[in-house]
Design an enzyme around this catalytic site. Structure first.
Site, PDB file in Angstrom:
ATOM      1  CB  ILE A 265      -0.908   0.059   1.067  1.00  0.00           C
ATOM      2  CG1 ILE A 265      -2.029  -1.008   1.188  1.00  0.00           C
ATOM      3  CG2 ILE A 265      -1.632   1.344   1.455  1.00  0.00           C
ATOM      4  CD1 ILE A 265      -3.087  -0.947   0.047  1.00  0.00           C
TER       5      ILE A 265
ATOM      6  CE  LYS B 168       3.318  -2.473   5.526  1.00  0.00           C
ATOM      7  NZ  LYS B 168       2.548  -3.000   4.482  1.00  0.00           N
ATOM      8  CB  THR B 169       8.403   0.707   2.595  1.00  0.00           C
ATOM      9  OG1 THR B 169       8.339  -0.499   3.043  1.00  0.00           O
ATOM     10  CG2 THR B 169       9.911   1.144   2.444  1.00  0.00           C
TER      11      THR B 169
ATOM     12  CE  LYS C 184       8.415  -5.107   6.704  1.00  0.00           C
ATOM     13  NZ  LYS C 184       7.292  -4.779   5.917  1.00  0.00           N
TER      14      LYS C 184
ATOM     15  CB  THR D 206       7.600 -12.768   4.144  1.00  0.00           C
ATOM     16  OG1 THR D 206       6.677 -11.908   3.740  1.00  0.00           O
ATOM     17  CG2 THR D 206       7.539 -12.907   5.741  1.00  0.00           C
TER      18      THR D 206
ATOM     19  CD  GLU E 114       7.067  -1.218   6.233  1.00  0.00           C
ATOM     20  OE1 GLU E 114       8.360  -0.573   5.826  1.00  0.00           O
ATOM     21  OE2 GLU E 114       6.607  -1.829   5.259  1.00  0.00           O
TER      22      GLU E 114
ATOM     23  CB  ALA F 140       4.738  -8.226   7.685  1.00  0.00           C
TER      24      ALA F 140
ATOM     25  CG  ASN G 143       1.131   5.860  -1.287  1.00  0.00           C
ATOM     26  OD1 ASN G 143       1.527   6.848  -1.828  1.00  0.00           O
ATOM     27  ND2 ASN G 143       1.615   4.607  -1.500  1.00  0.00           N
TER      28      ASN G 143
ATOM     29  N   PRO H 227       1.002  11.995  -3.561  1.00  0.00           N
ATOM     30  CG  PRO H 227       2.326  13.347  -4.967  1.00  0.00           C
ATOM     31  CD  PRO H 227       1.889  13.136  -3.425  1.00  0.00           C
TER      32      PRO H 227
END
Ligand SMILES: Nc1ncnc2c1ncn2[C@@H]1O[C@H](COP(=O)(O)OP(=O)(O)OP(=O)(O)O)[C@@H](O)[C@H]1O
Ligand SMILES: [Mg+2]
Length: 240
Positions: free
Chosen positions: A14, A16-17, A38, A42, A112, A114, A176, A205
């Site tokens: 989505i 997150k990083t 983090k 995986t 963060e 997973a 996002n 954006p």
């Protein structure tokens, strides 16, 4: 003692990083000693356009090498399955202790997740230990990253309701891939805000190029430092 904040999403991939990176860069610019963590990663497939988050944080964003991860498992599957395939034992206490250790060294620790909140991390004989259990156990207020297009209302509402059901505090939302000219995006953000009355920290954006510089620039124009300060200190007593 610093504060740890969990960054989750309404799903995987989505942003997150990207969001964690932007928050890291903006907080650092505000003079807040910030760390990214983090705990569970995986799946990294070279042919996909996903990247190992640790690699991104350490090679692109400028985090210290070898310092942002803990459990790394190759299969691109849910953590509970990846740990079975790779014979890895995930110990929530180890993650909790690491967060505590980082809180002692930093003002803000951005953790963060997973995938999203309802992601199984460990399978027991009688059930599952989920991401929401880890958040509860570590008492982490959470920022939710969502898309803004069709489906965003459902995904955001169900995630926030699920968080509430499990006593997880959502500090605010970040959208996002927001398109400021798209009627659906504009109305979705308005509708979600009206329904949930949660702070909207930023609407990001889709970027043509992603780099430390482009994210720093984006953060400067899109994130109000005062607002971020207010959101992060919601019940947190952050001194920023
Ligand atoms: N605003 C954006 N502009 C351009 N590309 C983006 C943007 N946000 C995310 N991406 C790209 O989309 C992909 C997924 O983003 P990201 O890795 O941040 O998601 P994630 O939620 O952290 O995923 P995971 O669940 O795998 O950790 C990445 O390749 C990233 O470069
Ligand atoms: Mg990620």
């Amino acid at each position: 003692m610093g504060k740890a904040i969990f960054i989750t999403g309404t799903g995987t991939e989505i942003g997150k990083t990207i969001v964690t990176s932007i928050l890291f860069l903006v907080l650092k610019e505000m003079g807040v000693k910030t760390k990214i963590f983090k705990p569970i990663q995986t799946g990294v497939l070279e042919e996909s356009d996903s990247f190992a988050d640790q690699y991104w944080y350490e090679e692109v964003i400028g985090e210290e090498k070898g310092s942002t991860g803990m459990y790394y498992m190759e299969p691109a599957v849910s953590p509970h399955l990846a740990s079975e395939i790779t014979n890895t034992t995930i110990l929530p206490n180890e993650i909790k202790n690491k967060i505590l250790e980082l809180k002692n060294q930093y003002d803000v620790v951005l953790v963060e997740g997973a995938g999203g909140l309802a992601v199984p991390l460990i399978e027991h004989s009688n059930g599952f230990y989920m991401t929401k259990d880890l958040i509860q156990e570590c008492e982490l207020p959470t920022i939710l990253v969502s898309l803004a297009g069709l489906g965003a209302i459902h995904h955001t509402l169900t995630t926030v309701n699920y968080a509430e059901m499990h006593d997880i505090k959502i500090l605010g939302l970040i959208f996002n891939h927001f398109d400021q000219y798209n009627m659906i995006h504009i109305d979705n953000v308005r509708t979600i805000h009206k329904m949930l009355n949660l702070p909207i920290i930023a609407k990001l954006p889709t970027m043509d190029s992603l780099s430390k510089d482009s994210l720093t620039q984006l953060a400067k124009t899109l994130i109000s430092k005062q607002e971020l300060k207010n959101v992060l200190s919601g019940g947190l007593e952050i001194e920023v």
